[in-house]
Design an enzyme around this catalytic site. Structure first.
Site, PDB file in Angstrom:
ATOM      1  N   HIS A   1      65.031  26.225 -16.128  1.00  0.00           N
ATOM      2  CA  HIS A   1      66.103  25.300 -16.383  1.00  0.00           C
ATOM      3  C   HIS A   1      67.297  26.122 -17.204  1.00  0.00           C
ATOM      4  CE1 HIS A   1      65.995  21.399 -14.846  1.00  0.00           C
ATOM      5  NE2 HIS A   1      66.890  20.909 -15.762  1.00  0.00           N
TER       6      HIS A   1
ATOM      7  N   ASP B   1      73.304  21.893 -16.762  1.00  0.00           N
ATOM      8  CA  ASP B   1      73.341  20.834 -15.609  1.00  0.00           C
ATOM      9  C   ASP B   1      73.572  21.838 -14.263  1.00  0.00           C
ATOM     10  OD1 ASP B   1      73.645  18.530 -13.960  1.00  0.00           O
ATOM     11  OD2 ASP B   1      75.686  18.095 -14.391  1.00  0.00           O
ATOM     12  N   GLY B   2      73.120  21.308 -13.338  1.00  0.00           N
ATOM     13  CA  GLY B   2      73.265  22.010 -11.863  1.00  0.00           C
ATOM     14  C   GLY B   2      71.901  22.830 -11.508  1.00  0.00           C
ATOM     15  N   ASN B   3      70.962  22.696 -12.398  1.00  0.00           N
ATOM     16  CA  ASN B   3      69.698  23.433 -12.052  1.00  0.00           C
ATOM     17  C   ASN B   3      69.061  23.022 -10.866  1.00  0.00           C
ATOM     18  OD1 ASN B   3      69.365  24.925 -14.945  1.00  0.00           O
ATOM     19  ND2 ASN B   3      69.578  22.917 -15.414  1.00  0.00           N
ATOM     20  N   GLY B   4      68.813  21.703 -10.408  1.00  0.00           N
ATOM     21  CA  GLY B   4      68.219  21.301  -9.452  1.00  0.00           C
ATOM     22  C   GLY B   4      69.019  21.863  -8.192  1.00  0.00           C
ATOM     23  N   ARG B   5      70.226  21.826  -8.026  1.00  0.00           N
ATOM     24  CA  ARG B   5      70.854  22.276  -6.950  1.00  0.00           C
ATOM     25  C   ARG B   5      70.814  23.785  -6.518  1.00  0.00           C
ATOM     26  NH1 ARG B   5      75.018  17.917  -8.796  1.00  0.00           N
ATOM     27  NH2 ARG B   5      73.715  18.516 -10.555  1.00  0.00           N
ATOM     28  N   LEU B   6      70.988  24.260  -7.638  1.00  0.00           N
ATOM     29  CA  LEU B   6      70.845  25.911  -7.676  1.00  0.00           C
ATOM     30  C   LEU B   6      69.318  26.171  -7.297  1.00  0.00           C
ATOM     31  CD1 LEU B   6      73.667  25.875  -9.322  1.00  0.00           C
ATOM     32  CD2 LEU B   6      72.857  27.659 -10.309  1.00  0.00           C
ATOM     33  N   HIS B   7      68.562  25.490  -7.753  1.00  0.00           N
ATOM     34  CA  HIS B   7      66.879  25.835  -7.357  1.00  0.00           C
ATOM     35  C   HIS B   7      66.901  25.604  -5.797  1.00  0.00           C
ATOM     36  CE1 HIS B   7      62.992  23.989  -6.503  1.00  0.00           C
ATOM     37  NE2 HIS B   7      63.681  22.721  -6.379  1.00  0.00           N
ATOM     38  N   ARG B   8      67.498  24.698  -5.189  1.00  0.00           N
ATOM     39  CA  ARG B   8      67.177  24.572  -3.902  1.00  0.00           C
ATOM     40  C   ARG B   8      68.092  25.604  -2.921  1.00  0.00           C
ATOM     41  NH1 ARG B   8      66.796  19.350  -6.038  1.00  0.00           N
ATOM     42  NH2 ARG B   8      68.821  19.102  -6.046  1.00  0.00           N
TER      43      ARG B   8
END
Length: 513
Positions: free
Chosen positions: A337, A341-348
């Protein structure tokens, strides 16, 4: 050092055993050296009877398999029967004297397991033991590829006479067990099935399907975060997804992607975090953080992300399973993490990057894995929590003045090494769903829509936007044109034409299903 487990138990650190048995291997090492490590998905134990039944959580072996109650005995047993457990080994090698490992090697200098232990110690700690090189003995693999996913092309360590087929480096190296379910999914060769499927479809349909699936994945990735982006923002992120796999991963690339994800950065700090981070809520009365997950410390981010980049390169060049690599890399990123902000979309996005860089998906086509994840959102959250929740009790923290968390102990190794078996199985299921369901359904829809549009145009001279509206009304009403639509937007249609339009819709969309 504590005592080796010697008596049968029914519980190990809160995990029930299927029958009274004595924990051995990694579980015994954790108990004897009081290692603060999240529980692995599976441990080993010696049962009292000669026909025990193993479970998903416990490998149950007979009394004749009992190892010697010593560091060498349990460590050798662990490598042989449980594979390479880097979280336990990392903590163990930090705890025991170097001489203890040297003694294991000196006792059996040509032994296959001793040399693997020797290599792992020096690989993880960076400390060279005072031992001569192994000499001319048969080379062995560090990771047993029948037990765990490993590189197809590793490199030889002449000092230890082992083949280093670990997927990562000491900076970042999640491991994945070759479970029966994962082995079955890998054997399906989904990438070959996808290319064969696409090869049977007209190129123009493939291009149109690809455009829809790309935008759908972008919107789904925002929806997972509870956001409904503007059309332009979704298109911009879709373009970033389409370009995945074409650039070299780096911190600068991560920062660029975060800027695209955020869009309006007036209220969000861009770049790596400079303080702690957590996922969760605040207590309404006290304002205290209530974490579901605690992120890596800010001072560890540069090194951890460098490890991620190395892992991506190493797995791609070493012939590692692309879906397994994508799962380990992407979930590792979201556990770290690194951004506010933005971690989830970068993860995908990282999932797309790994698959595209390995040429796993057909050229020009993006697997809409975010759409599959959105449909399985509860399972997705369970997979995320399968590691983050057991990790919470091991992290010492205090509240900051701003209501954030400040981590007080060393935690970097928790993000470097973790078992990603559940994560890989989840992602494989999502990829299978996109290939077996999403892609065929979109192509079938486009084929049906073309038949419907052509039939309407042959029947009536109707503008394209009106055909789209007509299709929308019919879809909303299960193939029937509502009385309201017949009385307003399509009042010009005769009763016979309405029946013909409904028949055409049925033939184009409902009957093919």
């Amino acid at each position: 050092m504590g005592e080796w487990p010697s008596q049968p138990v029914t519980d190990f650190r809160g995990r029930a055993l299927p029958e009274p048995a004595t924990p051995v291997g990694y579980a015994a090492l954790m108990a004897a050296y009081d290692l603060a490590v999240p529980l692995s998905p599976r441990f080993a134990a010696i049962a009292q009877r000669h026909h025990p039944v193993s479970t998903d959580s416990w490998l149950m072996l007979t009394p004749r398999h009992r190892p010697e109650e010593s560091l060498a005995g349990h460590l050798t047993f662990a490598i042989k029967w449980e594979g390479v457990n880097l979280p336990v080994l990392d903590q163990l090698f930090r705890t025991i004297p170097a001489e203890d490992v040297a003694d294991i090697v000196s006792t059996t200098p040509t032994g296959a397991f001793a040399r693997r232990i020797w290599f792992l110690y020096e690989w993880m700690t960076g400390h060279m033991l005072d031992l001569p090189d192994a000499g001319k003995v048969r080379q062995v693999e560090v990771v047993d590829p029948d037990m765990q996913f490993a590189l197809a092309r590793g490199e030889t360590s002449s000092r230890h006479r082992v083949l280093n087929n670990l997927p990562g480096t000491p900076r970042f190296c999640p491991m994945v067990d070759r479970s029966p379910a994962l082995s079955a999914l890998a054997a399906k060769k989904l990438d070959e099935r996808a290319r064969a499927q696409i090869g049977r479809i007209r190129p123009d349909l493939v291009a149109r399907a690809a455009a829809f699936l790309l935008l759908n994945d972008s919107r789904s990735s925002f929806a997972i975060e509870g956001e409904r982006p503007s059309g332009n923002r979704a298109v911009r992120w879709g373009q970033a997804i389409a370009e995945a796999g074409q650039t070299q991963l780096s911190l600068a690339e991560f920062d660029r992607l975060q800027r695209i994800v955020i869009g309006d950065a007036r209220f969000v700090r861009l770049g790596l975090r400079e303080e702690g981070g957590f996922v969760g809520v605040h207590d309404r009365e006290t304002g205290d953080p209530i974490p579901d997950h605690i992120s890596a410390r800010a001072q560890d981010l540069d090194d951890l992300l460098a490890g991620l980049v190395d892992y991506a390169d190493r797995t791609r060049e070493g012939g590692y399973d692309p879906v397994v690599a994508a799962a380990a890399l992407a979930f590792g990123f979201v556990y770290i993490h690194p951004y506010v902000d933005g971690n989830g979309r970068l993860h995908r996005w990282l999932i797309h990057h790994v698959l595209a860089a390995a040429h796993y998906n057909p050229p020009g086509l993006v697997f809409p894995v975010s759409a599959a994840i959105l449909r399985e959102i509860d399972a997705y959250r369970r997979v995320l929590e399968s590691y983050s929740r057991p990790l919470l009790p091991l992290i010492e923290w205090r509240r900051t003045a701003g209501g954030n968390v400040e981590v007080l102990n060393e935690t970097a190794s928790y993000y470097r090494f973790f078992d990603a078996t559940a994560h890989a199985a989840f992602l494989y299921a999502c990829v299978e769903q996109t290939i077996e369901v999403d892609m065929p359904e979109e192509v079938a829809f486009l084929e049906g829509y073309d038949r419907f549009t052509l039939g309407i145009q042959q029947m009536i001279d109707m503008p394209t936007d009106q055909v789209e509206l007509l299709h929308k009304f019919l879809k909303q009403n299960d193939g029937r044109l509502s009385q309201r639509a017949q009385g307003r937007e399509f009042a010009a249609l005769t009763a016979d034409e309405v029946r013909e339009v409904e028949r055409l819709y049925w033939d184009s969309f409902i009957e093919p299903e």
